[in-house]
Design an enzyme around this catalytic site. Structure first.
Site, PDB file in Angstrom:
ATOM      1  N   ARG A 185       0.872  -1.186   0.000  1.00  8.29           N
ATOM      2  CA  ARG A 185       0.000   0.000   0.000  1.00  8.29           C
ATOM      3  C   ARG A 185       0.903   1.228   0.000  1.00  8.29           C
ATOM      4  O   ARG A 185       1.933   1.250   0.700  1.00  8.29           O
ATOM      5  CB  ARG A 185      -0.908   0.028   1.228  1.00  8.29           C
ATOM      6  CG  ARG A 185      -2.112  -0.897   1.133  1.00  8.29           C
ATOM      7  CD  ARG A 185      -3.131  -0.471   0.061  1.00  8.29           C
ATOM      8  NE  ARG A 185      -4.260  -1.389  -0.034  1.00  8.29           N
ATOM      9  CZ  ARG A 185      -4.331  -2.443  -0.827  1.00  8.29           C
ATOM     10  NH1 ARG A 185      -3.320  -2.761  -1.625  1.00  8.29           N
ATOM     11  NH2 ARG A 185      -5.426  -3.201  -0.847  1.00  8.29           N
TER      12      ARG A 185
ATOM     13  N   GLU B  10      -2.448   7.548  -4.958  1.00 11.20           N
ATOM     14  CA  GLU B  10      -2.852   6.874  -6.196  1.00 11.20           C
ATOM     15  C   GLU B  10      -4.338   7.022  -6.517  1.00 11.20           C
ATOM     16  O   GLU B  10      -4.752   6.879  -7.673  1.00 11.20           O
ATOM     17  CB  GLU B  10      -2.491   5.382  -6.161  1.00 11.20           C
ATOM     18  CG  GLU B  10      -3.345   4.559  -5.196  1.00 11.20           C
ATOM     19  CD  GLU B  10      -2.994   3.076  -5.243  1.00 11.20           C
ATOM     20  OE1 GLU B  10      -1.812   2.741  -5.137  1.00 11.20           O
ATOM     21  OE2 GLU B  10      -3.931   2.257  -5.391  1.00 11.20           O
TER      22      GLU B  10
ATOM     23  N   HIS C 291      -0.819  -0.205  -9.783  1.00 15.33           N
ATOM     24  CA  HIS C 291      -1.582  -1.155  -8.953  1.00 15.33           C
ATOM     25  C   HIS C 291      -2.093  -2.334  -9.796  1.00 15.33           C
ATOM     26  O   HIS C 291      -3.286  -2.629  -9.800  1.00 15.33           O
ATOM     27  CB  HIS C 291      -2.748  -0.429  -8.253  1.00 15.33           C
ATOM     28  CG  HIS C 291      -3.113  -1.077  -6.944  1.00 15.33           C
ATOM     29  ND1 HIS C 291      -3.395  -0.385  -5.801  1.00 15.33           N
ATOM     30  CD2 HIS C 291      -3.228  -2.388  -6.601  1.00 15.33           C
ATOM     31  CE1 HIS C 291      -3.681  -1.220  -4.820  1.00 15.33           C
ATOM     32  NE2 HIS C 291      -3.582  -2.453  -5.282  1.00 15.33           N
TER      33      HIS C 291
HETATM   34  P1  NAI Z   1      -1.489 -11.304   4.847  1.00 14.70           P
HETATM   35  O1  NAI Z   1      -2.446 -10.825   5.884  1.00 14.70           O
HETATM   36  O2  NAI Z   1      -1.513 -12.739   4.442  1.00 14.70           O
HETATM   37  O3  NAI Z   1       0.009 -10.976   5.328  1.00 14.70           O
HETATM   38  C1  NAI Z   1       0.392  -9.764   5.891  1.00 14.70           C
HETATM   39  C2  NAI Z   1       1.474 -10.062   6.918  1.00 14.70           C
HETATM   40  O4  NAI Z   1       1.947  -8.809   7.415  1.00 14.70           O
HETATM   41  C3  NAI Z   1       0.949 -10.859   8.121  1.00 14.70           C
HETATM   42  O5  NAI Z   1       1.753 -12.013   8.321  1.00 14.70           O
HETATM   43  C4  NAI Z   1       1.055  -9.882   9.286  1.00 14.70           C
HETATM   44  O6  NAI Z   1       1.395 -10.515  10.504  1.00 14.70           O
HETATM   45  C5  NAI Z   1       2.180  -8.967   8.808  1.00 14.70           C
HETATM   46  N1  NAI Z   1       2.187  -7.675   9.463  1.00 14.70           N
HETATM   47  C6  NAI Z   1       1.147  -6.941   9.939  1.00 14.70           C
HETATM   48  N2  NAI Z   1       1.605  -5.806  10.504  1.00 14.70           N
HETATM   49  C7  NAI Z   1       2.944  -5.817  10.359  1.00 14.70           C
HETATM   50  C8  NAI Z   1       3.975  -4.933  10.775  1.00 14.70           C
HETATM   51  N3  NAI Z   1       3.711  -3.798  11.446  1.00 14.70           N
HETATM   52  N4  NAI Z   1       5.258  -5.258  10.482  1.00 14.70           N
HETATM   53  C9  NAI Z   1       5.538  -6.430   9.848  1.00 14.70           C
HETATM   54  N5  NAI Z   1       4.601  -7.319   9.451  1.00 14.70           N
HETATM   55  C10 NAI Z   1       3.327  -7.006   9.714  1.00 14.70           C
HETATM   56  O7  NAI Z   1      -1.691 -10.335   3.619  1.00 14.70           O
HETATM   57  P2  NAI Z   1      -1.279 -10.612   2.101  1.00 14.70           P
HETATM   58  O8  NAI Z   1      -2.392 -11.321   1.399  1.00 14.70           O
HETATM   59  O9  NAI Z   1       0.079 -11.202   2.055  1.00 14.70           O
HETATM   60  O10 NAI Z   1      -1.243  -9.118   1.526  1.00 14.70           O
HETATM   61  C11 NAI Z   1      -0.283  -8.171   1.978  1.00 14.70           C
HETATM   62  C12 NAI Z   1      -0.652  -6.809   1.465  1.00 14.70           C
HETATM   63  O11 NAI Z   1      -0.499  -6.788   0.042  1.00 14.70           O
HETATM   64  C13 NAI Z   1      -2.136  -6.411   1.670  1.00 14.70           C
HETATM   65  O12 NAI Z   1      -2.321  -5.843   2.960  1.00 14.70           O
HETATM   66  C14 NAI Z   1      -2.362  -5.414   0.587  1.00 14.70           C
HETATM   67  O13 NAI Z   1      -2.093  -4.124   1.100  1.00 14.70           O
HETATM   68  C15 NAI Z   1      -1.306  -5.755  -0.474  1.00 14.70           C
HETATM   69  N6  NAI Z   1      -1.914  -6.210  -1.726  1.00 14.70           N
HETATM   70  C16 NAI Z   1      -1.531  -5.593  -2.878  1.00 14.70           C
HETATM   71  C17 NAI Z   1      -2.065  -5.968  -4.095  1.00 14.70           C
HETATM   72  C18 NAI Z   1      -1.634  -5.339  -5.382  1.00 14.70           C
HETATM   73  O14 NAI Z   1      -2.311  -5.529  -6.401  1.00 14.70           O
HETATM   74  N7  NAI Z   1      -0.535  -4.622  -5.425  1.00 14.70           N
HETATM   75  C19 NAI Z   1      -3.109  -7.018  -4.155  1.00 14.70           C
HETATM   76  C20 NAI Z   1      -3.376  -7.679  -2.893  1.00 14.70           C
HETATM   77  C21 NAI Z   1      -2.804  -7.261  -1.711  1.00 14.70           C
END
Ligand code: NAI
Length: 334
Positions: free
Chosen positions: A233, A262, A294
């Site tokens: 993000r 964005e 994105h």
């Molecule tokens: P997820 O929930 O499986 O993994 C996120 C990880 O970040 C979790 O293991 C969590 O414990 C960790 N986390 C939370 N707060 C943290 C912190 N302060 N410091 C370090 N780690 C922390 O989520 P997923 O599916 O892996 O997605 C991650 C991010 O990717 C989403 O939140 C979204 O913002 C972004 N995303 C981007 C897309 C794109 O098209 N560019 C599409 C889908 C998701």
């Protein structure tokens, strides 16, 4: 159920229309982004289907609830644009698509890394212009380099496994995951990750804790010449600091699929207009910055999953079945 689908793009229409053959909902595709001024377009709909840059703040949710909308169905994983506490107070359930293809985002992340490293974005233009000089296109072997992965969830852990295949050493940092057999990384504190990584890639959600996690202070802890990738993000990165770091050479390259401002730019064809965001325009002047709008999620598989899961979420609500993808206010991290 009648569903007002905001920020609808041609591909949303294609994939939702096709998936809806199995569900039979009434889909109202709206080009407009959901903002306070467009909220009335949802009049008469039972559900609103929203995407990453639609604004679901307290005021908008209240208006939607008052006009009879009973469900918010996000067609994305991230939910930083939704005031979940307000939704809960209004009795308005919010569902999402928690995972549609973590592979899509992970693979796009690695594509940005490799393109920046081997300067494919520049080589493409050079060759088309008949310029076969290699000067300035030098890269480095990924093999043996240390990559810092912040957030080792669904996407981060796939990035780690892909990079392991290149022979990279992985340092991971995650507030919840401290080690996992399936994740071939050494879990460390943030400062250690900053200090030893040649490449840093962000895969944590945007929360109050991660807002501007990459700033002047954290950049000062990083190696000179580090590569930074953000496909998570935009607001995890403080853009002014990275511009300074690009100018000083602290950052050797920057790959972005997301950008803090964005919402006014991405997902639209603005090629015939003047872009008024000077910070964005400044970023585009660097030869070592690679921007995509994105599109990390944007694969056939992901679009199919998004459409099917969103429509299933809505059907479950309509039929009074358990909503397994429901978000609750407690899911807002402190
Ligand atoms: P997820 O929930 O499986 O993994 C996120 C990880 O970040 C979790 O293991 C969590 O414990 C960790 N986390 C939370 N707060 C943290 C912190 N302060 N410091 C370090 N780690 C922390 O989520 P997923 O599916 O892996 O997605 C991650 C991010 O990717 C989403 O939140 C979204 O913002 C972004 N995303 C981007 C897309 C794109 O098209 N560019 C599409 C889908 C998701």
């Amino acid at each position: 159920m009648k569903i007002a689908l905001f920020s609808a793009q041609p591909y949303d229409r294609e994939y939702f229309t096709s998936a809806n053959e199995a569900f039979g909902h009434q889909l109202l595709y709206l080009d407009s982004k959901l903002i306070p001024d467009t909220v009335t377009l949802a009049e008469g709909s039972g559900a609103v289907c929203a995407f990453v840059n639609d604004q679901l703040d307290r005021h908008t949710l209240q208006s939607l609830s008052e006009m009879g909308v009973r469900l918010i169905a996000l067609r994305c994983a991230g939910f930083n644009n939704v005031d979940l506490q307000a939704a809960e107070a209004l009795g308005l359930p919010v569902v999402r698509v928690p995972a549609y293809s973590p592979y899509a985002v992970a693979e796009h992340t690695v594509a940005l890394m490799l393109s920046l490293n081997r300067k494919l974005h520049r080589a493409y233009n050079r060759v088309r212009e008949g310029n076969f000089s290699l000067a300035g296109l030098e890269g480095f072997d990924m093999h043996g380099k240390t990559v810092g992965v912040i957030g080792a969830g669904r996407i981060g852990s796939i990035v780690i496994r892909i990079l392991k295949g290149f022979g990279c050493q992985i340092l991971a940092h995650d507030v919840h995951v401290k080690e996992a057999e399936s994740i071939p990384a050494r879990f460390v504190e943030l400062d250690e990750l900053f200090r030893y990584s040649d490449i840093i890639t962000l895969h944590c959600p945007l929360t109050p804790d991660t807002h501007h996690l990459i700033n002047t202070d954290s950049l000062s802890k990083m190696r000179d010449g580090v590569m930074l990738i953000n496909t998570s993000r935009g607001a995890i990165v403080e853009t002014g600091s990275v511009i300074k770091a690009l100018k000083s050479g602290k950052l050797s390259s920057l790959g972005l699929d997301v950008y803090e401002q964005e919402a006014d730019l991405f997902f639209h064809d603005l090629s015939n207009t003047i872009i008024h965001d000077d910070v964005f325009e400044r970023l585009l002047t660097f030869p070592n910055v690679l921007f995509t709008g994105h599109q990390g999620f944007f694969t056939r598989e992901a679009l199919n999953n998004i459409a099917r899961t969103t429509l299933q979420n809505i059907t479950s609500f309509e039929q009074g079945k358990p909503m397994i993808n429901r978000l609750t206010a407690s899911m807002v991290l402190p």
